[in-house]
Design a protein around this motif. Structure first.
Motif, PDB file in Angstrom:
ATOM      1  N   HIS A   1     124.042   2.725   2.608  1.00 31.62           N
ATOM      2  CA  HIS A   1     123.290   3.311   3.726  1.00 31.62           C
ATOM      3  C   HIS A   1     122.162   2.386   4.158  1.00 31.62           C
ATOM      4  CE1 HIS A   1     125.612   6.842   3.026  1.00 31.62           C
ATOM      5  NE2 HIS A   1     125.059   7.082   1.858  1.00 31.62           N
TER       6      HIS A   1
ATOM      7  N   SER B   1     119.482   0.538   6.619  1.00 27.88           N
ATOM      8  CA  SER B   1     118.666   1.168   7.646  1.00 27.88           C
ATOM      9  C   SER B   1     118.992   0.689   9.050  1.00 27.88           C
ATOM     10  CB  SER B   1     117.184   0.937   7.354  1.00 27.88           C
ATOM     11  OG  SER B   1     116.931  -0.447   7.248  1.00 27.88           O
TER      12      SER B   1
ATOM     13  N   ALA C   1     122.281  -1.155  11.571  1.00 32.16           N
ATOM     14  CA  ALA C   1     123.600  -1.740  11.807  1.00 32.16           C
ATOM     15  C   ALA C   1     123.591  -2.362  13.193  1.00 32.16           C
ATOM     16  CB  ALA C   1     124.696  -0.681  11.709  1.00 32.16           C
TER      17      ALA C   1
ATOM     18  N   HIS D   1     123.309  -7.421   9.178  1.00 29.55           N
ATOM     19  CA  HIS D   1     123.624  -6.054   9.603  1.00 29.55           C
ATOM     20  C   HIS D   1     124.898  -5.978  10.440  1.00 29.55           C
ATOM     21  CE1 HIS D   1     119.363  -5.516   8.601  1.00 29.55           C
ATOM     22  NE2 HIS D   1     119.089  -6.490   9.438  1.00 29.55           N
TER      23      HIS D   1
ATOM     24  N   PHE E   1     128.507   4.662  10.117  1.00 27.74           N
ATOM     25  CA  PHE E   1     127.053   4.523  10.019  1.00 27.74           C
ATOM     26  C   PHE E   1     126.319   5.829  10.335  1.00 27.74           C
ATOM     27  CE2 PHE E   1     128.803   0.369  11.289  1.00 27.74           C
ATOM     28  CZ  PHE E   1     128.442  -0.365  10.163  1.00 27.74           C
TER      29      PHE E   1
ATOM     30  N   THR F   1     122.942   5.804   8.794  1.00 26.13           N
ATOM     31  CA  THR F   1     122.109   4.640   9.082  1.00 26.13           C
ATOM     32  C   THR F   1     120.976   5.032  10.019  1.00 26.13           C
ATOM     33  OG1 THR F   1     124.016   3.184   8.833  1.00 26.13           O
ATOM     34  CG2 THR F   1     122.127   2.292  10.031  1.00 26.13           C
TER      35      THR F   1
ATOM     36  N   ARG G   1     119.510   7.761  14.125  1.00 31.27           N
ATOM     37  CA  ARG G   1     120.479   8.575  13.398  1.00 31.27           C
ATOM     38  C   ARG G   1     120.625   9.962  14.009  1.00 31.27           C
ATOM     39  NH1 ARG G   1     119.328   8.223   7.390  1.00 31.27           N
ATOM     40  NH2 ARG G   1     117.312   8.972   8.093  1.00 31.27           N
TER      41      ARG G   1
END
Length: 244
Positions: free
Chosen positions: A69, A71, A73, A95, A134, A137, A191
């Motif tokens: 996980h 932080s 992407a 990333h 993600f 993320t 997110r």
């Protein structure tokens, strides 16, 4: 008698600690000078590193590749012309996640469907990757393969909006007022938006349908370059098509 005993004790201690020859004295002085010089040089270098490479909070620093996980992407749509090595060797390489309309080398996820336009396939890939790969993320960046983005800008956004628990995204006013296509350009969202975005329509339509009145922040175009990067002694054509 007591003073004489103290004098003898100090003499024995000094003879034990201090060097017994001139060569030993010189060696001790040299070692001391080297130690002091090293301490001062290290302090100076540490100051240089701190000024030029400040360490961000761990929450926004590039995470190890095996972190389930991370932080951040960075999703990059690629084609057979994309030089993925170029991005892997830059800050976003920590990333990077590649998507593609049809299978090409170095593509992490193929999302194209028969009858889809490139723009439709692009937004489908983006949303599918966000939701399936993600969904935990903190932030997702989508950038074209002919772009460069200032990492301090991205990390700064993460720091500024990390405490927001409502859906938010960053796009240009032009993107928001037109078709909402992500075929070219930069998007970044959190997110909370990943969890509510709809599965159909353009990016903007999916946000409106699934998330309602999500917070939109306009991009700072001075922090990114598309097609051409020019600065000082660098002049890079980011849109040039290489060998297939």
């Amino acid at each position: 008698m007591l003073c004489e005993a103290k004098r003898l004790w100090l003499k024995r201690a000094a003879s034990t600690v201090l060097p017994r020859s001139k060569a030993g004295v010189v060696a001790a002085v040299v070692a001391l000078v080297l130690l002091v010089t090293t301490i001062f040089l290290w302090d100076d270098l540490d100051g240089v590193f701190e000024r030029h490479a400040p360490v961000p909070e761990l929450s926004i620093w590039p995470q190890p590749a095996n972190n389930p996980h991370p932080s951040l992407a960075v999703i990059i749509p690629i084609t057979k012309h994309t030089d993925t090595r170029f991005y892997r060797n830059m800050w976003m390489g920590n990333h990077e996640f590649t998507i593609c309309e049809t299978r090409v080398a170095d593509c992490s996820m193929v999302c194209g469907q028969p009858g889809q336009t490139t723009a439709q396939a692009d937004v489908d890939c983006l949303v599918r990757a966000a939701k399936n790969r993600f969904n935990e993320t903190e932030f997702i960046v989508r950038m074209s393969d002919d772009m460069l983005v200032d990492r301090s800008y991205v990390y700064g956004i993460m720091e500024e909006y990390k405490a927001i628990d409502v859906p938010m995204y960053i796009s240009s006013t032009e993107q928001a007022n037109t078709s909402g296509s992500v075929e070219s350009g930069f998007y970044m969202f959190n997110r909370a938006l990943t969890k509510c975005i709809s599965d159909k329509g353009t990016f903007e339509e999916r946000v409106a349908a699934g998330c309602g009145s999500a917070k939109r922040v306009d991009i700072d175009a001075t922090k990114m370059w598309q097609g051409l990067y020019t600065s000082r002694n660098k002049h890079i054509n980011l849109a040039a098509k290489g060998k297939s």
